[in-house]
Scaffold this motif. Structure first.
Motif, PDB file in Angstrom:
ATOM      1  N   MET A  93       0.717  -0.803   0.143  1.00 62.41           N
ATOM      2  CA  MET A  93      -0.106   0.194  -0.199  1.00 62.41           C
ATOM      3  C   MET A  93       1.130   0.618  -0.116  1.00 62.41           C
ATOM      4  SD  MET A  93      -3.484  -0.501   2.528  1.00 62.41           S
ATOM      5  CE  MET A  93      -4.010   0.109   2.034  1.00 62.41           C
ATOM      6  N   TYR A  94       0.353   2.380  -1.040  1.00 67.48           N
ATOM      7  CA  TYR A  94       1.374   3.774  -0.900  1.00 67.48           C
ATOM      8  C   TYR A  94       0.503   4.846  -0.362  1.00 67.48           C
ATOM      9  CZ  TYR A  94       4.768   0.574  -3.952  1.00 67.48           C
ATOM     10  OH  TYR A  94       5.725  -0.462  -3.411  1.00 67.48           O
ATOM     11  N   TYR A  95       1.566   5.646   0.244  1.00 71.73           N
ATOM     12  CA  TYR A  95       0.754   6.667   0.556  1.00 71.73           C
ATOM     13  C   TYR A  95       1.111   7.994   0.541  1.00 71.73           C
ATOM     14  CZ  TYR A  95      -0.918   3.017   4.204  1.00 71.73           C
ATOM     15  OH  TYR A  95      -1.788   1.573   4.471  1.00 71.73           O
ATOM     16  N   THR A  96       0.255   9.292  -0.161  1.00 68.13           N
ATOM     17  CA  THR A  96       1.131   9.757  -0.276  1.00 68.13           C
ATOM     18  C   THR A  96       0.262  11.508   0.927  1.00 68.13           C
ATOM     19  OG1 THR A  96      -0.941  10.964  -1.827  1.00 68.13           O
ATOM     20  CG2 THR A  96       1.617  10.364  -2.338  1.00 68.13           C
ATOM     21  N   CYS A  97       0.580  12.260   2.149  1.00 67.48           N
ATOM     22  CA  CYS A  97       0.051  13.082   2.775  1.00 67.48           C
ATOM     23  C   CYS A  97       0.705  13.964   3.124  1.00 67.48           C
ATOM     24  CB  CYS A  97      -0.210  12.037   4.364  1.00 67.48           C
ATOM     25  SG  CYS A  97       1.665  11.284   4.520  1.00 67.48           S
ATOM     26  N   ASN A  98      -0.144  15.014   3.323  1.00 65.38           N
ATOM     27  CA  ASN A  98      -0.139  16.339   3.917  1.00 65.38           C
ATOM     28  C   ASN A  98      -0.585  16.298   5.666  1.00 65.38           C
ATOM     29  OD1 ASN A  98      -0.544  17.449   0.960  1.00 65.38           O
ATOM     30  ND2 ASN A  98       1.509  17.914   2.283  1.00 65.38           N
ATOM     31  N   PRO A  99       0.354  17.266   6.651  1.00 66.31           N
ATOM     32  CA  PRO A  99       0.061  16.921   8.408  1.00 66.31           C
ATOM     33  C   PRO A  99      -1.467  17.303   7.775  1.00 66.31           C
ATOM     34  CG  PRO A  99       2.221  17.552   7.854  1.00 66.31           C
ATOM     35  CD  PRO A  99       1.670  18.026   6.107  1.00 66.31           C
ATOM     36  N   GLY A 100      -2.778  16.719   8.560  1.00 64.54           N
ATOM     37  CA  GLY A 100      -3.832  18.089   9.246  1.00 64.54           C
ATOM     38  C   GLY A 100      -4.920  16.802   8.779  1.00 64.54           C
ATOM     39  N   ASN A 101      -6.322  17.340   8.461  1.00 64.26           N
ATOM     40  CA  ASN A 101      -7.236  16.413   8.219  1.00 64.26           C
ATOM     41  C   ASN A 101      -7.466  15.446   8.954  1.00 64.26           C
ATOM     42  OD1 ASN A 101      -9.839  15.417   6.749  1.00 64.26           O
ATOM     43  ND2 ASN A 101      -8.560  17.616   5.660  1.00 64.26           N
ATOM     44  N   VAL A 102      -8.920  14.650   9.056  1.00 59.47           N
ATOM     45  CA  VAL A 102      -9.057  13.254   9.487  1.00 59.47           C
ATOM     46  C   VAL A 102      -8.300  12.302   9.732  1.00 59.47           C
ATOM     47  CG1 VAL A 102     -11.003  12.369   7.633  1.00 59.47           C
ATOM     48  CG2 VAL A 102     -11.654  11.735  10.189  1.00 59.47           C
ATOM     49  N   GLY A 103      -7.749  11.761   9.394  1.00 56.22           N
ATOM     50  CA  GLY A 103      -6.538  11.098   9.690  1.00 56.22           C
ATOM     51  C   GLY A 103      -5.070  11.248  10.043  1.00 56.22           C
ATOM     52  N   HIS A 104      -5.106  12.410  10.662  1.00 58.58           N
ATOM     53  CA  HIS A 104      -3.847  13.285  11.165  1.00 58.58           C
ATOM     54  C   HIS A 104      -2.797  12.689  11.470  1.00 58.58           C
ATOM     55  CE1 HIS A 104      -0.931  15.812  11.784  1.00 58.58           C
ATOM     56  NE2 HIS A 104      -0.705  16.031  13.442  1.00 58.58           N
ATOM     57  N   ALA A 105      -4.173  11.315  12.788  1.00 64.53           N
ATOM     58  CA  ALA A 105      -3.463  10.613  13.493  1.00 64.53           C
ATOM     59  C   ALA A 105      -2.681   9.625  13.428  1.00 64.53           C
ATOM     60  CB  ALA A 105      -4.624  10.932  14.895  1.00 64.53           C
ATOM     61  N   TRP A 106      -3.832   8.951  13.012  1.00 63.04           N
ATOM     62  CA  TRP A 106      -2.975   6.959  12.540  1.00 63.04           C
ATOM     63  C   TRP A 106      -1.794   7.532  11.870  1.00 63.04           C
ATOM     64  CZ3 TRP A 106      -3.243   5.394   7.560  1.00 63.04           C
ATOM     65  CH2 TRP A 106      -4.090   6.058   6.570  1.00 63.04           C
ATOM     66  N   VAL A 107      -0.840   8.268  10.500  1.00 62.05           N
ATOM     67  CA  VAL A 107      -0.859   8.365   9.305  1.00 62.05           C
ATOM     68  C   VAL A 107       0.241   8.621  10.521  1.00 62.05           C
ATOM     69  CG1 VAL A 107       0.254   9.856   7.673  1.00 62.05           C
ATOM     70  CG2 VAL A 107      -2.287   8.898   7.437  1.00 62.05           C
ATOM     71  N   LYS A 108       0.305  10.319  11.319  1.00 57.90           N
ATOM     72  CA  LYS A 108       1.429  10.515  12.437  1.00 57.90           C
ATOM     73  C   LYS A 108       1.852   9.253  13.198  1.00 57.90           C
ATOM     74  CE  LYS A 108       2.273  14.052  15.894  1.00 57.90           C
ATOM     75  NZ  LYS A 108       2.918  13.590  16.846  1.00 57.90           N
ATOM     76  N   ARG A 109       0.665   8.642  13.433  1.00 52.77           N
ATOM     77  CA  ARG A 109       0.915   7.517  14.667  1.00 52.77           C
ATOM     78  C   ARG A 109       1.301   6.299  13.481  1.00 52.77           C
ATOM     79  NH1 ARG A 109      -0.350   2.703  15.787  1.00 52.77           N
ATOM     80  NH2 ARG A 109      -2.291   2.501  14.341  1.00 52.77           N
ATOM     81  N   LEU A 110       1.465   6.327  13.008  1.00 52.85           N
ATOM     82  CA  LEU A 110       2.563   4.664  11.853  1.00 52.85           C
ATOM     83  C   LEU A 110       3.575   4.746  11.615  1.00 52.85           C
ATOM     84  CD1 LEU A 110      -0.755   3.142  10.467  1.00 52.85           C
ATOM     85  CD2 LEU A 110       0.573   2.248  11.897  1.00 52.85           C
ATOM     86  N   PHE A 111       3.323   6.247  10.806  1.00 50.46           N
ATOM     87  CA  PHE A 111       4.449   6.889  10.106  1.00 50.46           C
ATOM     88  C   PHE A 111       5.855   8.080  10.692  1.00 50.46           C
ATOM     89  CE2 PHE A 111       1.655   5.255   7.076  1.00 50.46           C
ATOM     90  CZ  PHE A 111       2.503   4.630   6.523  1.00 50.46           C
ATOM     91  N   ILE A 112       5.837   8.756  11.368  1.00 47.11           N
ATOM     92  CA  ILE A 112       6.326   9.427  11.836  1.00 47.11           C
ATOM     93  C   ILE A 112       6.604   9.304  13.701  1.00 47.11           C
ATOM     94  CG2 ILE A 112       6.787  12.273  12.912  1.00 47.11           C
ATOM     95  CD1 ILE A 112       5.997  11.413   9.729  1.00 47.11           C
ATOM     96  N   ASP A 113       5.983   8.843  14.276  1.00 49.66           N
ATOM     97  CA  ASP A 113       5.742   8.841  15.135  1.00 49.66           C
ATOM     98  C   ASP A 113       6.123   7.025  15.908  1.00 49.66           C
ATOM     99  OD1 ASP A 113       5.481  11.169  16.821  1.00 49.66           O
ATOM    100  OD2 ASP A 113       3.217  10.662  16.959  1.00 49.66           O
ATOM    101  N   ARG A 114       6.001   6.450  14.867  1.00 53.64           N
ATOM    102  CA  ARG A 114       6.324   4.407  14.612  1.00 53.64           C
ATOM    103  C   ARG A 114       5.805   4.342  16.147  1.00 53.64           C
ATOM    104  NH1 ARG A 114       8.889   3.136  10.323  1.00 53.64           N
ATOM    105  NH2 ARG A 114       9.418   1.246  11.859  1.00 53.64           N
ATOM    106  N   LEU A 115       4.240   3.901  16.703  1.00 51.40           N
ATOM    107  CA  LEU A 115       4.291   3.489  17.789  1.00 51.40           C
ATOM    108  C   LEU A 115       3.330   2.690  17.205  1.00 51.40           C
ATOM    109  CD1 LEU A 115       3.213   6.862  20.163  1.00 51.40           C
ATOM    110  CD2 LEU A 115       5.257   5.182  20.279  1.00 51.40           C
ATOM    111  N   TYR A 116       3.313   1.145  16.863  1.00 50.70           N
ATOM    112  CA  TYR A 116       2.923   0.377  17.096  1.00 50.70           C
ATOM    113  C   TYR A 116       1.927  -0.615  17.752  1.00 50.70           C
ATOM    114  CZ  TYR A 116       5.663   1.680  12.817  1.00 50.70           C
ATOM    115  OH  TYR A 116       6.211   2.470  12.193  1.00 50.70           O
ATOM    116  N   ALA A 117       0.762  -1.447  17.297  1.00 52.45           N
ATOM    117  CA  ALA A 117      -0.012  -2.497  18.624  1.00 52.45           C
ATOM    118  C   ALA A 117       1.060  -3.519  17.950  1.00 52.45           C
ATOM    119  CB  ALA A 117      -1.039  -2.182  17.907  1.00 52.45           C
ATOM    120  N   GLU A 118       0.832  -4.269  18.961  1.00 51.63           N
ATOM    121  CA  GLU A 118       1.360  -5.527  19.401  1.00 51.63           C
ATOM    122  C   GLU A 118       1.337  -6.377  17.462  1.00 51.63           C
ATOM    123  OE1 GLU A 118      -0.309  -8.454  22.136  1.00 51.63           O
ATOM    124  OE2 GLU A 118       0.245  -6.690  23.399  1.00 51.63           O
TER     125      GLU A 118
END
Length: 445
Positions: A150-175
């Motif tokens: 899966m490929y994603y393009t993105c800018n900060p903000g909007n409804v999906g900001h939190a999940w994109v930031k968690r996975l790709f910026i903060d790199r905080l992952y579930a089990e």
């Protein structure tokens, strides 16, 4: 093929083209050439792997038309056949690129049961996490020569900001999430030489935006977003690499209790200028009071901790057994911690004054450094603090939500003097025998 010769990728776009990660996100700032890169990536994959099935999505149909459908009709004219009823480009080698959109949250279910080896979310932050999760169930293939991506393009903000930031910026992952599956490639307008040459005024427009918008759109700062409560927070300014805390600095702790909700404990140190450093974090879930106390004491071994503040509701007799704390009916949570060797002090939990205190500490001091700094390994605090939103009913307050670490920080800073207030150092008077009071005769001899 002429379309493949028009334009040359930047180094960042080249990284995007070469990525074979399970999930690859490309983006950050505006003007980085993300849409062009996504189209080229899909066309390259369709040409390279005969019979490949690809799905390219935008949230809204008008955006899909302008950013992908019209350019691809022009670029692929005479080479791939476009079926307008299905919105599908069919290639001579059997590959197909389907263009789709998800105007409503339910639109994603039109792809249920379908199979795509490649799925692209253009402007991924416009999609909810639920939509993204559902689409991953469609990202599969039985081919032996190609792994699903899966490929994603993105800018900060909007409804999906939190999940994109968690996975790709903060790199905080579930089990069930593998960190090796996720790759983020930052994009900035400075990488897009074609745009800079064609429209040099565009970068000036971005530079003229208000600070929070400029940080998001020009710098690609993921700690800035619409509705953000603490726009003062900056990862570059407030987050520092860990160092050895001097032994003479005063240390203290703060706790936001939770059992089903997370429990967050923070460690803080104060230097000689009243600057507060948050240097350690404990973030656990479904952990009993005695176990949390043992963890805190073990992590504090060898340190001199002055006090630990915690929410005043921990002194309420609410039935510790029923709350999952692990004590007896009628005991308070504070008593459970005390019996485990960790004494607590009630915090000032005033919300609006507390958040204002946090804001004061986020401000820059006269020496050019913020009044509060945080070690980079306090990952949940760094993730949650900039994600806080304004309360829709009270703009002076922050909305409830994923705020356990910021709550613990608020308790901590409310136990300190106002930011920037220097400690009072009283100088001892010089010894002057003539200034001594007259001795009393009674009782001296």
């Amino acid at each position: 093929m002429k379309l493949m010769l028009e334009g040359f990728p930047s180094e960042r776009q080249r990284e995007f083209f070469l990525s074979r990660a399970r999930h690859t996100a490309y983006g950050g700032a505006r003007g980085g050439g993300k849409s062009w890169a996504m189209r080229r990536k899909f066309i390259l994959l369709a040409l390279r792997y005969p019979g490949l099935n690809l799905l390219l999505l935008r949230r809204m149909l008008p955006e899909l038309r302008e950013n992908h459908l019209i350019p691809m009709q022009r670029e692929l004219y005479g080479f791939a056949v476009y079926n307008s009823a299905e919105r599908v480009f069919r290639f001579p080698n059997g590959s197909r690129i389907k263009l789709g959109y998800c105007d409503t949250l339910q639109d994603v279910y039109q792809y249920q049961g379908q199979e795509y080896a490649v799925i692209g979310l253009e402007e991924a932050t416009h999609f909810t996490e639920e939509q993204m999760r559902f689409l991953t169930t469609c990202n599969r293939t039985t081919r032996k020569d190609f792994s699903p991506r899966m490929y994603y393009t993105c800018n900060p903000g909007n409804v999906g900001h939190a999940w994109v930031k968690r996975l790709f910026i903060d790199r905080l992952y579930a089990e069930n999430e593998n960190p090796d599956d996720y790759l983020f490639i930052p994009a900035r307008i400075y990488d897009n030489k074609v745009l800079l040459e064609a429209d040099p005024n565009y970068i000036r427009q971005l530079e003229a935006l208000p600070e929070e918008l400029r940080r998001a759109h020009l710098d690609g700062d993921w700690d800035v977003h619409a509705g953000q409560y603490f726009r003062e927070f900056s990862r570059d300014r407030h987050v520092i690499e860990p160092f050895e805390i001097p032994s003479w600095w005063r240390r203290f702790r703060s706790m936001d209790w939770g059992y089903n909700d997370p429990c967050c404990v923070l460690w803080h140190a104060v230097d000689g200028e009243n600057r507060v450093y948050t240097y350690r974090e404990l973030y656990v879930r479904e952990t009993r009071a005695g176990e949390v106390a043992s963890m805190v004491l073990e992590l504090s071994r060898g340190e001199s901790i002055s006090y630990t503040v915690a929410s005043p509701d921990m002194w309420q007799k609410r039935g510790a057994v029923l709350s999952g704390a692990g004590g007896f009916e009628g005991e308070t949570l504070a008593e459970l911690f005390t019996s485990s060797g960790l004494s607590l002090t009630p915090a000032d939990n005033s919300r609006v004054p507390g958040w204002n205190r946090v804001r004061d500490f986020l401000a820059v001091a006269p020496d050019g450094r913020p009044n509060w700094l945080c070690f980079s390994d306090c990952r949940n605090l760094i993730r949650q603090l900039p994600a806080l939103q304004f309360d829709q009913h009270n703009r002076e307050d922050a909305a409830d939500g994923d705020d356990h670490a910021p709550e613990a920080l608020r308790y901590a800073l409310m136990s300190r003097p106002h930011a920037g207030k220097q400690p009072i150092i009283r100088k001892a008077k010089a010894y002057d025998p003539l200034s001594l009071p007259e001795p009393r005769t009674s009782g001296w001899l």
